[in-house]
Design a protein around this motif. Structure first.
Motif, PDB file in Angstrom:
ATOM      1  N   ALA A   1      41.260  41.556  46.473  1.00 15.41           N
ATOM      2  CA  ALA A   1      41.452  42.481  45.350  1.00 15.41           C
ATOM      3  C   ALA A   1      40.119  42.813  44.689  1.00 15.41           C
ATOM      4  N   ASP A   2      39.283  41.799  44.518  1.00  9.21           N
ATOM      5  CA  ASP A   2      37.961  42.045  43.939  1.00  9.21           C
ATOM      6  C   ASP A   2      37.142  42.970  44.829  1.00  9.21           C
TER       7      ASP A   2
ATOM      8  N   ALA B   1      39.267  50.626  47.336  1.00 12.30           N
ATOM      9  CA  ALA B   1      40.479  50.493  48.147  1.00 12.30           C
ATOM     10  C   ALA B   1      41.632  49.992  47.263  1.00 12.30           C
ATOM     11  N   ASP B   2      42.834  49.908  47.848  1.00 11.58           N
ATOM     12  CA  ASP B   2      44.026  49.480  47.118  1.00 11.58           C
ATOM     13  C   ASP B   2      44.540  48.184  47.735  1.00 11.58           C
ATOM     14  N   VAL B   3      44.509  47.099  46.962  1.00  8.46           N
ATOM     15  CA  VAL B   3      44.866  45.792  47.499  1.00  8.46           C
ATOM     16  C   VAL B   3      46.335  45.716  47.882  1.00  8.46           C
ATOM     17  N   GLN B   4      47.202  46.465  47.217  1.00  5.96           N
ATOM     18  CA  GLN B   4      48.614  46.416  47.585  1.00  5.96           C
ATOM     19  C   GLN B   4      48.842  47.009  48.970  1.00  5.96           C
TER      20      GLN B   4
ATOM     21  N   HIS C   1      50.316  38.652  46.886  1.00  5.94           N
ATOM     22  CA  HIS C   1      50.389  39.490  45.691  1.00  5.94           C
ATOM     23  C   HIS C   1      49.215  39.134  44.781  1.00  5.94           C
ATOM     24  N   ALA C   2      48.293  40.066  44.644  1.00  8.77           N
ATOM     25  CA  ALA C   2      47.101  39.811  43.837  1.00  8.77           C
ATOM     26  C   ALA C   2      47.474  39.641  42.370  1.00  8.77           C
TER      27      ALA C   2
ATOM     28  N   ARG D   1      45.113  54.202  29.007  1.00  9.57           N
ATOM     29  CA  ARG D   1      43.954  53.695  29.724  1.00  9.57           C
ATOM     30  C   ARG D   1      44.450  52.456  30.455  1.00  9.57           C
ATOM     31  N   TYR D   2      44.390  52.476  31.775  1.00  6.15           N
ATOM     32  CA  TYR D   2      45.081  51.473  32.582  1.00  6.15           C
ATOM     33  C   TYR D   2      44.124  50.750  33.503  1.00  6.15           C
ATOM     34  N   SER D   3      44.342  49.420  33.605  1.00  4.04           N
ATOM     35  CA  SER D   3      43.575  48.620  34.559  1.00  4.04           C
ATOM     36  C   SER D   3      44.506  47.690  35.290  1.00  4.04           C
ATOM     37  N   GLY D   4      44.554  47.783  36.621  1.00  7.09           N
ATOM     38  CA  GLY D   4      45.342  46.871  37.436  1.00  7.09           C
ATOM     39  C   GLY D   4      44.420  45.923  38.171  1.00  7.09           C
ATOM     40  N   ILE D   5      44.960  45.296  39.200  1.00  6.83           N
ATOM     41  CA  ILE D   5      44.187  44.333  40.000  1.00  6.83           C
ATOM     42  C   ILE D   5      43.976  44.909  41.401  1.00  6.83           C
ATOM     43  N   GLY D   6      42.721  45.049  41.791  1.00  3.52           N
ATOM     44  CA  GLY D   6      42.403  45.455  43.156  1.00  3.52           C
ATOM     45  C   GLY D   6      42.813  46.864  43.518  1.00  3.52           C
ATOM     46  N   ARG D   7      42.683  47.772  42.554  1.00  2.66           N
ATOM     47  CA  ARG D   7      43.103  49.143  42.819  1.00  2.66           C
ATOM     48  C   ARG D   7      41.953  50.137  42.628  1.00  2.66           C
TER      49      ARG D   7
END
Length: 438
Positions: A229-230, A237-240, A258-259, A431-437
């Motif tokens: 994810a990092d 890239a998209d970790v999902q 699942h990150a 303003r959105y922040s996900g993981i590994g996206r």
């Protein structure tokens, strides 16, 4: 068959209730009077879906009992299970086996006739040997066999895991009592024959190691996808999609890819550390697991920094809402939950922190004294400068986002479980922040 279950914690209570539901007569033993009193009143001390109904039904049918007095239950038992805690020992990281050995001493003086003594607790390699030695020392004439039978129960899905397991691992050493021990264990688990669940009979030390190896591998899998994810964030890239792309490979599988903010709970943290210490003790270090432990600890501590990054400013003087505090959904377990690192770090940085969790509020209130606990998710987000989703409870998957936005000081969402789609959040003005996206 008659079963005595020493310990009414998560493993002991679930296992005892399920064995009773198989038709066996089970007596659960504990030294905590308040816990036994609650259980006798029908109050379940832990949250596990379906457990309250299962316990109530088997108590009513006269198959499940709770007691402080162990003597009669152990004397009459065909099998006595040791299901006590094995927490990380302070100072050296080894598993604390004092409760296991104390139970072995108690059992030794009470068994009458052939008895199978089963270690259900997660214990390091060689613990069964020591349990056997303790019983022989205390009661040289005892007729018994010590068996390892590790649990593989997921919190939130424990009843299903017990009744429809991938496998049942039973560790029995060769010897005069081995055939009788196998017969008793086979009879205990006979109802699973209908589901064709495999009973895997192995040596006792092998059984003990299987449990640690399984948890360590799953912990390593979680840590792997978190590191991916990092990398995804760095390269765009998209970790999902990465997880789906590799998870469709049957050699890898999609589970535990699942990150998120790092693993926690009652098993993975203590079991990975215990395995590392055991491997070092025997001169066979497990470098991958050592790194897994280090990376996971660092990840949980770093999650608070994502809030500041998403805000684009310091959190000092800001209000941050945390949704979900337990280490995973469908449990009230707070042990080694990521929230225990994230909330204190935010407070130390000067933030005001308010939170809501559907089941973990009571325990979280004791562990996070600086956090203001709210009655529901919308109370928690009111007046917040940022919302952080830490645990992916179902009720957080379909929040009224328009209402959330109106309640907040500014619409900032840090989604540590990738519950929402970035494009949807941007359209709604967050303003959105996900993981590994990326």
């Amino acid at each position: 068959m008659r079963v005595a279950m020493i310990g009414t914690g998560y493993v002991g209570l679930v296992s005892g209730a399920c064995f009773a539901d198989f038709g066996h007569v089970v007596t659960c033993i504990d030294k905590d009077p308040s816990k036994i009193e609650r259980l006798e009143r029908g109050e379940i001390p832990i949250f596990e879906p379906g457990l309250d109904d299962l316990v109530a039904a088997n108590v009513e049918e006269g198959r499940l009992f709770f007691t402080l007095e162990s003597a009669e239950a152990i004397r009459n038992a065909d099998a006595v299970f040791i299901a006590v805690g094995t927490p990380t020992r302070r100072g050296d990281g080894h598993a604390d086996l004092s409760y296991v050995y104390a139970a072995a001493e108690e059992i030794a003086g009470l068994i009458d006739g052939f008895t199978v003594v089963v270690t259900k607790s997660t214990v390091p390699v060689g613990t069964g040997d020591e349990v056997e030695a303790i019983i022989r020392r205390v009661n040289p004439n005892a007729d018994f066999s010590v068996v390892s039978n590790p649990e593989f129960l997921r919190e939130g899905a424990a009843i299903g895991d017990f009744k429809r397991p991938d496998r049942v691992v039973i560790g029995v050493n060769d010897g005069e009592t081995a055939p009788r021990a196998r017969e008793v264990m086979s009879e205990l688990y006979r109802p699973l024959n209908l589901n064709e669940s495999p009973l895997l009979f192995v040596g006792r030390r092998t059984s003990e190691l299987i449990k640690y190896a399984a948890n360590a591998f799953l912990a390593m899998k979680i840590t792997f996808i978190n590191e991916m994810a990092d990398l995804c964030e760095a390269v765009g890239a998209d970790v999902q999609q990465v997880a789906r792309g590799i998870g469709l490979d049957k050699r890898i599988g999609s589970k535990f890819l699942h990150a998120g903010p790092g693993y926690g709970g009652s098993c993975f943290p203590k079991d990975t550390i215990a395995l590392v210490r055991t491997a070092q003790q025997y001169g066979a270090p497990v470098r991958l697991i050592e790194t897994t432990v280090e990376v996971n600890d660092a990840r949980k501590k770093a999650m608070a920094g994502r809030v500041e990054t998403t805000l684009g400013d310091s959190v000092a003087g800001k209000t941050v809402a945390l949704l979900g505090l337990t280490f995973k959904p469908n449990t009230d377990d707070m042990r080694d939950a990521p929230s225990l690192d994230i909330a204190p770090a935010l407070i130390a940085a000067g933030a005001r922190v308010q939170a809501f969790d559907p089941e973990g509020m009571h325990e979280a209130g004791k562990l996070l004294p600086g956090v203001s606990m709210k009655a529901n998710a919308y109370d928690a987000v009111e007046g917040a400068d940022a919302v952080v989703i830490i645990t992916e409870w179902d009720q957080f998957r379909a929040l009224d986002l328009d209402r959330v936005k109106l309640l907040m000081n500014q619409p900032v969402l840090v989604d540590l479980r990738n519950v929402y789609r970035p494009e949807d959040m941007l359209k709604r003005g967050f303003r959105y922040s996900g993981i590994g996206r990326g």
